[in-house]
Structures are given as C-alpha cells and as structure tokens.
Design a protein around this motif. Structure first.
Motif, PDB file in Angstrom:
ATOM      1  N   ASP A  75       0.817  -1.221   0.000  1.00  0.00           N
ATOM      2  CA  ASP A  75       0.000   0.000   0.000  1.00  0.00           C
ATOM      3  C   ASP A  75       0.853   1.274   0.000  1.00  0.00           C
ATOM      4  N   LEU A  76       2.171   1.133  -0.034  1.00  0.00           N
ATOM      5  CA  LEU A  76       3.046   2.302  -0.072  1.00  0.00           C
ATOM      6  C   LEU A  76       2.798   3.141  -1.321  1.00  0.00           C
ATOM      7  N   VAL A  77       2.779   4.444  -1.165  1.00  0.00           N
ATOM      8  CA  VAL A  77       2.670   5.346  -2.311  1.00  0.00           C
ATOM      9  C   VAL A  77       4.002   5.406  -3.043  1.00  0.00           C
ATOM     10  N   PHE A  78       5.083   5.639  -2.303  1.00  0.00           N
ATOM     11  CA  PHE A  78       6.428   5.683  -2.872  1.00  0.00           C
ATOM     12  C   PHE A  78       7.184   4.434  -2.407  1.00  0.00           C
ATOM     13  N   SER A  79       7.663   3.645  -3.360  1.00  0.00           N
ATOM     14  CA  SER A  79       8.351   2.405  -3.042  1.00  0.00           C
ATOM     15  C   SER A  79       9.744   2.702  -2.494  1.00  0.00           C
ATOM     16  N   PRO A  80      10.391   1.709  -1.867  1.00  0.00           N
ATOM     17  CA  PRO A  80      11.759   1.917  -1.412  1.00  0.00           C
ATOM     18  C   PRO A  80      12.691   2.408  -2.519  1.00  0.00           C
ATOM     19  N   ALA A  81      12.614   1.809  -3.701  1.00  0.00           N
ATOM     20  CA  ALA A  81      13.485   2.239  -4.803  1.00  0.00           C
ATOM     21  C   ALA A  81      13.203   3.687  -5.196  1.00  0.00           C
ATOM     22  N   GLU A  82      11.929   4.084  -5.217  1.00  0.00           N
ATOM     23  CA  GLU A  82      11.590   5.468  -5.565  1.00  0.00           C
ATOM     24  C   GLU A  82      12.095   6.442  -4.506  1.00  0.00           C
ATOM     25  N   LEU A  83      12.042   6.040  -3.243  1.00  0.00           N
ATOM     26  CA  LEU A  83      12.534   6.908  -2.176  1.00  0.00           C
ATOM     27  C   LEU A  83      14.044   7.082  -2.259  1.00  0.00           C
ATOM     28  N   VAL A  84      14.764   5.980  -2.509  1.00  0.00           N
ATOM     29  CA  VAL A  84      16.219   6.078  -2.654  1.00  0.00           C
ATOM     30  C   VAL A  84      16.570   6.991  -3.819  1.00  0.00           C
ATOM     31  N   ALA A  85      15.875   6.846  -4.937  1.00  0.00           N
ATOM     32  CA  ALA A  85      16.160   7.671  -6.107  1.00  0.00           C
ATOM     33  C   ALA A  85      15.875   9.145  -5.826  1.00  0.00           C
ATOM     34  N   TYR A  86      14.762   9.435  -5.159  1.00  0.00           N
ATOM     35  CA  TYR A  86      14.399  10.829  -4.876  1.00  0.00           C
ATOM     36  C   TYR A  86      15.388  11.473  -3.918  1.00  0.00           C
ATOM     37  N   ILE A  87      15.700  10.781  -2.818  1.00  0.00           N
ATOM     38  CA  ILE A  87      16.619  11.348  -1.826  1.00  0.00           C
ATOM     39  C   ILE A  87      18.004  11.536  -2.420  1.00  0.00           C
ATOM     40  N   SER A  88      18.426  10.616  -3.290  1.00  0.00           N
ATOM     41  CA  SER A  88      19.759  10.694  -3.880  1.00  0.00           C
ATOM     42  C   SER A  88      19.922  11.894  -4.806  1.00  0.00           C
ATOM     43  N   PHE A 143      19.362  14.912  -3.990  1.00  0.00           N
ATOM     44  CA  PHE A 143      19.855  16.078  -3.236  1.00  0.00           C
ATOM     45  C   PHE A 143      20.798  15.700  -2.104  1.00  0.00           C
ATOM     46  N   LEU A 144      20.943  14.405  -1.791  1.00  0.00           N
ATOM     47  CA  LEU A 144      21.755  14.018  -0.642  1.00  0.00           C
ATOM     48  C   LEU A 144      22.426  12.673  -0.912  1.00  0.00           C
ATOM     49  N   PRO A 145      23.756  12.609  -0.864  1.00  0.00           N
ATOM     50  CA  PRO A 145      24.419  11.311  -1.061  1.00  0.00           C
ATOM     51  C   PRO A 145      24.057  10.352   0.077  1.00  0.00           C
ATOM     52  N   LEU A 146      23.712   9.135  -0.279  1.00  0.00           N
ATOM     53  CA  LEU A 146      23.399   8.110   0.704  1.00  0.00           C
ATOM     54  C   LEU A 146      24.621   7.222   0.896  1.00  0.00           C
ATOM     55  N   ALA A 147      24.906   6.887   2.151  1.00  0.00           N
ATOM     56  CA  ALA A 147      26.103   6.130   2.500  1.00  0.00           C
ATOM     57  C   ALA A 147      25.724   4.793   3.122  1.00  0.00           C
ATOM     58  N   PRO A 148      26.646   3.822   3.116  1.00  0.00           N
ATOM     59  CA  PRO A 148      26.362   2.533   3.755  1.00  0.00           C
ATOM     60  C   PRO A 148      25.949   2.700   5.217  1.00  0.00           C
ATOM     61  N   GLY A 149      24.877   2.020   5.578  1.00  0.00           N
ATOM     62  CA  GLY A 149      24.365   2.096   6.941  1.00  0.00           C
ATOM     63  C   GLY A 149      23.301   3.149   7.147  1.00  0.00           C
ATOM     64  N   ASP A 150      23.081   4.033   6.182  1.00  0.00           N
ATOM     65  CA  ASP A 150      21.976   4.986   6.305  1.00  0.00           C
ATOM     66  C   ASP A 150      20.651   4.227   6.307  1.00  0.00           C
ATOM     67  N   VAL A 151      19.667   4.794   6.992  1.00  0.00           N
ATOM     68  CA  VAL A 151      18.369   4.148   7.144  1.00  0.00           C
ATOM     69  C   VAL A 151      17.276   5.065   6.600  1.00  0.00           C
ATOM     70  N   ILE A 152      16.373   4.498   5.825  1.00  0.00           N
ATOM     71  CA  ILE A 152      15.179   5.216   5.354  1.00  0.00           C
ATOM     72  C   ILE A 152      13.964   4.490   5.909  1.00  0.00           C
ATOM     73  N   ALA A 153      13.185   5.171   6.738  1.00  0.00           N
ATOM     74  CA  ALA A 153      11.925   4.623   7.254  1.00  0.00           C
ATOM     75  C   ALA A 153      10.811   5.062   6.319  1.00  0.00           C
ATOM     76  N   THR A 154      10.074   4.102   5.774  1.00  0.00           N
ATOM     77  CA  THR A 154       9.227   4.377   4.619  1.00  0.00           C
ATOM     78  C   THR A 154       7.810   4.829   4.938  1.00  0.00           C
ATOM     79  N   GLY A 155       7.488   5.038   6.213  1.00  0.00           N
ATOM     80  CA  GLY A 155       6.152   5.503   6.561  1.00  0.00           C
ATOM     81  C   GLY A 155       5.321   4.422   7.214  1.00  0.00           C
ATOM     82  N   THR A 156       4.194   4.845   7.808  1.00  0.00           N
ATOM     83  CA  THR A 156       3.350   3.918   8.563  1.00  0.00           C
ATOM     84  C   THR A 156       1.958   3.825   7.958  1.00  0.00           C
ATOM     85  N   PRO A 157       1.311   2.667   8.082  1.00  0.00           N
ATOM     86  CA  PRO A 157      -0.069   2.539   7.597  1.00  0.00           C
ATOM     87  C   PRO A 157      -1.074   3.117   8.586  1.00  0.00           C
TER      88      PRO A 157
END
Length: 263
Positions: free
Chosen positions: A199-212, A214-228
């Motif tokens: 039911d996610l609006v933005f998938s994990p891959a879409e979130l990584v692409a969007y955040i990347s 404007f901001l470099p993502l590094a190993p160990g960074d965490v993205i919490a994708t939202g709550t239902p």
C-alpha cells in the motif's frame, strides 16, 4: 540472508542469523561497519567464521539496533494510502521527509523510554530500508517510529515529536531479500495496525532515487518508509501508550519488535 547486531561483553558485533544460531562476523563492531567495509560485505557475511551462539542462549536485551549509529535516518511521512486518507489528506506528489537522530534508537526488545514531558506517546510500524554500497539497498528491517504527538504538532515542523531519546526500536535484523508483506501493530495483544507494504505510495526504490537527487546516501543509512493507518492519534477518541504497555510491530518475512513502555 539475515544479519543483526548483538551486544557482547566488550561492545557489539554483527552476526549472521540462522534458524537455530548466530555466527559472529569478526573484525567489525556492528552491521553498519560491515556495510561500510566495501562492496564485498556480503561475501564477508557469507564466510563468517567467528563463534557460533545458539539463539536460545541470547537474551532479548542482547539484541542491539541493527544499525546502532546510522549516519542518516531519513523518515517518510504519509506514505500509505490508508494512513493518508485517515489523516484527511490528499495523495502527495512528492515524499514528505523528516529526520531522526541515532540517539532515538533502541534495540528490538528494549523498553521504550517514557517521558514526563508528554502523555501522547504513539506507535508507527514501518518498513525500514538500509543502504549498502553505492547507494544500493542492502536490505530491509523494521522500525517503530514512536512519536510524541503533542510535541510533533507544537509547530508545522515535526522534528521534536520524532526525536525523543530512547524511543525508536530498530531491528531485529537486516534481511537482504524482501518484496511485500503484512505489516501490523498490537498493543497489549489488541490489533491496532493491519496493512500491507504493497500500500506504499512511494516504493523503497523510488525513495532512494528521490533522496539521492539532493543528498548522497552512505552505507548504513536508514530510510523509514512511513506507517499505515491505525495509529493511536487518528482514533476517536485518540489512544496513547502508557507505562507498562506492550507494543509489538511485525512485518511478515522480516520478524517483529516487542517493546514495553518504561516508567
């Protein structure tokens, strides 16, 4: 593959989690350090040659946050269609982002710290994405984005309510392969949230692409994708956590968190 971080007598260590035991991945302090070691981190985990510990011998308190000190914790608000509708909002064109800090994190079975400054403690089960080498997704885990609602809505900026120390369980381990699964929360055994990560609006891959962008993502960074849907704040009347309450957040295929609200 499942890898976690356990507390030892001298600190912490990453482990490969098997069906009946865990095997220590030597020379690293935690899963974040393993991911930062280079593109060969998966081979290091595959060939873990450290001590083996039966799962039955590990106390719940020995499990640390799977990434104890992420460089970045980026959270997404309003990313499940059912939660957006229950909050009376329209589907967004872009992700709503905010940050958490490592001081908020606790282990998957640690007590949630109670604050005398607020009585509006709320639960938010979330699929969390862990970044690996070259901004690729290393794997997935579970976060309970515990929120103090009154502090969240002091202004239009959510940061205070999302960043109370010792409130945010992360774990129990990182799972390298995941598609979709049931996501749920129970409080004292009562089902409060029940949805699917599909039911996610933005998938994990879409979130990584969007955040990347404007901001470099590094190993160990965490993205919490939202709550239902099903958070306490949206209920009529609202329902909040109290000391002694037992909160269990689960995603099928990724395990579960079980935390007692402290006093």
């Amino acid at each position: 593959m499942k890898i976690g971080t356990i507390r030892t007598g001298t600190g912490t260590a990453p482990v490969v989690v098997g069906e009946h035991d865990v095997t220590v991945i030597e020379s690293f302090d935690d899963v974040g350090a393993l991911l930062a070691s280079g593109p060969g981190w998966r081979d290091l985990a595959d060939n873990a040659g450290g001590p083996t510990i039966p799962l039955a011998e590990l106390e719940p308190s020995q499990w640390a946050p799977v990434i104890p000190r992420p460089g970045k914790i980026i959270c997404v608000g309003l990313n499940y269609r059912n939660h957006i509708l229950e909050m009376g909002r329209e589907l967004p064109a872009y992700p709503t982002l905010f940050t958490k800090y490592p001081e908020t994190l606790i282990g998957p079975f640690d007590p949630i710290q109670w604050s005398s400054h607020s009585t509006d403690l709320d639960w938010e089960a979330e699929l969390a994405v862990v970044i690996g080498w070259d901004a690729a997704i290393a794997g997935y885990t579970i976060m309970n984005d515990v929120t103090l609602r009154d502090f969240q809505y002091h202004t239009t900026q959510w940061l205070p309510g999302k960043n109370f120390a010792g409130t945010t369980p992360l774990g129990p381990y990182l799972t390298t392969a995941f598609t979709h699964g049931r996501i749920s929360t129970t409080v004292n055994g009562e089902l409060m949230q029940d949805s699917s990560t599909s039911d996610l609006v933005f998938s994990p891959a879409e979130l990584v692409a969007y955040i990347s962008r404007f901001l470099p993502l590094a190993p160990g960074d965490v993205i919490a994708t939202g709550t239902p849907g099903g958070v306490g704040h949206a209920r009529k009347p609202p329902v909040y956590l109290r000391p002694g309450d037992v909160v269990q957040t689960e995603i099928h295929g990724l395990g579960s968190l079980r935390n007692v609200v402290g006093s």
